[in-house]
Design a protein around this motif. Structure first.
Motif, PDB file in Angstrom:
ATOM      1  N   GLU A  99       0.855  -1.189   0.000  1.00 17.10           N
ATOM      2  CA  GLU A  99       0.000   0.000   0.000  1.00 17.10           C
ATOM      3  C   GLU A  99       0.890   1.237   0.000  1.00 17.10           C
ATOM      4  OE1 GLU A  99      -3.798   2.169   2.144  1.00 17.10           O
ATOM      5  OE2 GLU A  99      -2.730   0.606   3.254  1.00 17.10           O
ATOM      6  N   VAL A 100       0.780   2.020  -1.058  1.00 15.34           N
ATOM      7  CA  VAL A 100       1.535   3.268  -1.176  1.00 15.34           C
ATOM      8  C   VAL A 100       0.567   4.397  -0.839  1.00 15.34           C
ATOM      9  CG1 VAL A 100       2.888   4.748  -2.689  1.00 15.34           C
ATOM     10  CG2 VAL A 100       2.980   2.256  -2.983  1.00 15.34           C
ATOM     11  N   SER A 101       0.672   4.904   0.369  1.00 13.54           N
ATOM     12  CA  SER A 101      -0.198   6.007   0.772  1.00 13.54           C
ATOM     13  C   SER A 101       0.574   7.320   0.692  1.00 13.54           C
ATOM     14  CB  SER A 101      -0.736   5.779   2.186  1.00 13.54           C
ATOM     15  OG  SER A 101       0.308   5.774   3.130  1.00 13.54           O
ATOM     16  N   ARG A 102      -0.064   8.396   1.099  1.00  9.51           N
ATOM     17  CA  ARG A 102       0.571   9.709   0.935  1.00  9.51           C
ATOM     18  C   ARG A 102       1.788   9.899   1.822  1.00  9.51           C
ATOM     19  NH1 ARG A 102      -4.006  13.918  -0.836  1.00  9.51           N
ATOM     20  NH2 ARG A 102      -5.701  12.496  -1.244  1.00  9.51           N
ATOM     21  N   ASP A 103       1.844   9.146   2.946  1.00  7.21           N
ATOM     22  CA  ASP A 103       2.954   9.385   3.867  1.00  7.21           C
ATOM     23  C   ASP A 103       3.593   8.121   4.427  1.00  7.21           C
ATOM     24  OD1 ASP A 103       0.823   8.641   5.445  1.00  7.21           O
ATOM     25  OD2 ASP A 103       0.567  10.598   6.366  1.00  7.21           O
ATOM     26  N   GLN A 104       3.322   6.961   3.832  1.00  7.35           N
ATOM     27  CA  GLN A 104       4.019   5.745   4.228  1.00  7.35           C
ATOM     28  C   GLN A 104       3.810   4.654   3.190  1.00  7.35           C
ATOM     29  OE1 GLN A 104       2.638   3.647   7.705  1.00  7.35           O
ATOM     30  NE2 GLN A 104       0.480   3.950   7.226  1.00  7.35           N
ATOM     31  N   ILE A 105       4.653   3.621   3.256  1.00  6.33           N
ATOM     32  CA  ILE A 105       4.486   2.420   2.448  1.00  6.33           C
ATOM     33  C   ILE A 105       4.332   1.250   3.410  1.00  6.33           C
ATOM     34  CG2 ILE A 105       5.451   0.937   0.651  1.00  6.33           C
ATOM     35  CD1 ILE A 105       7.190   3.235  -0.275  1.00  6.33           C
ATOM     36  N   VAL A 106       3.272   0.474   3.242  1.00  2.00           N
ATOM     37  CA  VAL A 106       3.059  -0.716   4.063  1.00  2.00           C
ATOM     38  C   VAL A 106       3.198  -1.929   3.156  1.00  2.00           C
ATOM     39  CG1 VAL A 106       1.512  -1.951   5.617  1.00  2.00           C
ATOM     40  CG2 VAL A 106       1.478   0.554   5.562  1.00  2.00           C
ATOM     41  N   MET A 107       4.068  -2.875   3.536  1.00  2.92           N
ATOM     42  CA  MET A 107       4.386  -4.014   2.680  1.00  2.92           C
ATOM     43  C   MET A 107       4.183  -5.321   3.435  1.00  2.92           C
ATOM     44  SD  MET A 107       7.846  -2.410   0.920  1.00  2.92           S
ATOM     45  CE  MET A 107       8.503  -1.712   2.441  1.00  2.92           C
ATOM     46  N   LYS A 136      12.020   5.244  -5.690  1.00  5.14           N
ATOM     47  CA  LYS A 136      12.016   4.929  -4.263  1.00  5.14           C
ATOM     48  C   LYS A 136      11.047   3.785  -3.963  1.00  5.14           C
ATOM     49  CE  LYS A 136      12.121   5.662   0.307  1.00  5.14           C
ATOM     50  NZ  LYS A 136      13.237   5.222   1.166  1.00  5.14           N
ATOM     51  N   ILE A 137       9.860   3.829  -4.566  1.00 10.71           N
ATOM     52  CA  ILE A 137       8.869   2.773  -4.345  1.00 10.71           C
ATOM     53  C   ILE A 137       9.411   1.436  -4.840  1.00 10.71           C
ATOM     54  CG2 ILE A 137       6.573   1.936  -5.009  1.00 10.71           C
ATOM     55  CD1 ILE A 137       5.741   4.924  -5.218  1.00 10.71           C
ATOM     56  N   GLY A 138       9.960   1.432  -6.056  1.00 11.10           N
ATOM     57  CA  GLY A 138      10.510   0.198  -6.605  1.00 11.10           C
ATOM     58  C   GLY A 138      11.638  -0.367  -5.757  1.00 11.10           C
ATOM     59  N   SER A 139      12.532   0.519  -5.309  1.00 15.37           N
ATOM     60  CA  SER A 139      13.668   0.080  -4.487  1.00 15.37           C
ATOM     61  C   SER A 139      13.200  -0.490  -3.157  1.00 15.37           C
ATOM     62  CB  SER A 139      14.619   1.253  -4.243  1.00 15.37           C
ATOM     63  OG  SER A 139      15.157   1.728  -5.454  1.00 15.37           O
ATOM     64  N   SER A 140      12.201   0.151  -2.560  1.00 13.09           N
ATOM     65  CA  SER A 140      11.692  -0.307  -1.261  1.00 13.09           C
ATOM     66  C   SER A 140      11.050  -1.686  -1.378  1.00 13.09           C
ATOM     67  CB  SER A 140      10.679   0.695  -0.711  1.00 13.09           C
ATOM     68  OG  SER A 140      11.292   1.936  -0.420  1.00 13.09           O
ATOM     69  N   ILE A 141      10.262  -1.894  -2.440  1.00 18.59           N
ATOM     70  CA  ILE A 141       9.609  -3.192  -2.630  1.00 18.59           C
ATOM     71  C   ILE A 141      10.647  -4.277  -2.882  1.00 18.59           C
ATOM     72  CG2 ILE A 141       8.020  -4.517  -4.068  1.00 18.59           C
ATOM     73  CD1 ILE A 141       6.550  -1.875  -4.657  1.00 18.59           C
TER      74      ILE A 141
END
Length: 409
Positions: A99-107, A136-141
């Motif tokens: 879940e990519v929200s406005r102020d965090q990523i939950v995986m 950033k999203i791709g790297s985090s996942i």
């Protein structure tokens, strides 16, 4: 089977012909049946799939050798020969939900039974429509999956839910990362090396609530996501409602108020301009600038910003201004919900998102307004509740939706 990813990610197994294609479809159906119903016997499978016992036995033996299902032993019967019962193994197949929200990523990473086996919240994140943010999203996942230590060949799909308008069929977000010709799902599939489903965050949360939070008898629900934005997810006859282009649920952009506040969508007077988390934050800041007293004054002077979670916590600490702002939003939200339930006549209305944590400060004025403005018969037929699930429900919902897609549920 050459590989799990090839087997599941080619819906009709285009390279296979005749009996091979038929058997591959039957094996997927066996897995889907066990994912939904749990353990079963060979006779159960033969009856459900309308095939012979010898055929089912052969296919189950192949799935046993591939470690996708396991023999749980014999079950007790009233007489005669005791049959063996079979079920899915926990470590055979995995899915990821993001879940990519406005102020965090939950995986999360889940197994075929929707159990969470790995979880991470990345708080140091701000969602921006930039290439840097996409990277950033791709790297985090990618890092999260690698850190989980699972065999990536067993990861059959990644569900990514994100705020804003999303069409899952095309894999496109129409709010974020639109500068490339490729869809967001195509970009992420190339980056991550796995099948990717792009979904709206509220719909993913709605599906998670429906699957994990409801009793199982409800088939028509409305999920209201009151976060920093406002949106709804709708379940009709047990299925998520998407609309023609996948944009159903943009309730926050209903032209509800006669004001001059410009919404994030570019129009004026949207519901979001008065009742969203961002709207409440802006109202708090304006009240501080106007000289109103609040326990958040020092925080604002130091950081020059206030988050909706700060306001909710201040309300719980008896801050009068915070309580006023939440109650005002609750009354306006309740009036808008009256409009929804008069149309959909749902069994449940579930309040989720950050504002759900405000409890009675939100729910009491909300329910009072719904009662005032809705039809009595409709109101009496509707159960209202706040979510009883944690903040992982969006990522879990995304994982469940990609699981359903991969195994053809």
């Amino acid at each position: 089977m050459s590989s799990l990813q090839e087997f599941f990610n080619q819906p009709e197994n285009g390279k296979a012909k005749g009996i091979v294609q038929k058997n591959n479809i039957l094996k997927r159906n066996i897995i889907a049946r066990m994912a939904i119903e749990g353990e079963c016997t060979l006779a159960d499978l033969a009856r459900e799939l309308h095939v012979s016992i010898p055929t089912v036995t052969k296919l189950v033996e192949e799935l046993l050798s591939e470690n996708i299902i396991a023999d749980r032993g014999k079950i007790e019967t009233s007489g005669g020969r005791r049959p063996n019962i079979f079920g899915l193994t926990h470590s055979a197949i995995y899915f990821a939900g993001i879940e990519v929200s406005r102020d965090q990523i939950v995986m999360v990473i889940t197994d075929l039974h929707n159990n969470i086996i790995q979880l991470e919240h990345e708080q140091d994140f701000i969602l921006d429509d930039t290439e840097e943010c996409l990277d950033k999203i791709g790297s985090s996942i990618d890092r999260f999956i690698n850190d989980s230590k699972i065999d990536r060949s067993k990861l059959l799909g990644i569900g990514i839910c994100i705020a804003g308008r999303v069409n899952p069929k095309t894999g496109r977000s129409y709010k974020y990362f639109t500068s490339r010709e490729e869809s967001l799902s195509e970009i992420m599939e190339k980056r991550l090396g796995h099948r990717v489903l792009i979904e709206n965050d509220t719909r993913a949360r709605c599906y998670g609530e429906y699957t994990k939070g409801c009793t199982g008898s409800e088939k028509n629900i409305v999920y209201l996501n009151l976060a920093r934005g406002v949106a709804i997810g709708v379940i009709i006859d047990g299925n998520l409602y998407y609309g023609k282009s996948g944009f159903a649920g943009e309730f926050g952009h209903t032209p509800y108020f006669d004001n001059e506040i410009i919404c994030d969508c570019g129009k004026k007077g949207c519901l979001e301009t008065e009742v969203s988390g961002i709207a409440i934050e802006n109202k708090m800041i304006q009240q501080i600038k106007n000289g109103r007293t609040t326990i958040l004054m020092d925080k604002y002077q130091k950081q020059h910003k206030i988050h909706i979670n700060d306001i909710i916590q201040a309300a719980k600490n008896d801050d009068t201004l915070s309580i006023e702002l939440i109650e005002e939003a609750g009354e306006k939200i309740g009036k808008s919900i009256a409009f929804l339930i008069n149309i959909f006549n749902p069994e449940q209305v579930i309040i989720g998102g950050n504002l759900a944590n405000a409890g009675d400060y939100l729910m009491l004025p909300l329910k009072s307004a719904v009662n005032k403005y809705s039809l009595r018969l409709v109101y009496n037929d509707t159960l209202f509740r706040t979510t009883n699930l944690d903040d992982n429900i969006g990522s879990l919902g995304a994982a469940m939706l990609i699981r359903n897609k991969v195994i053809s549920l």
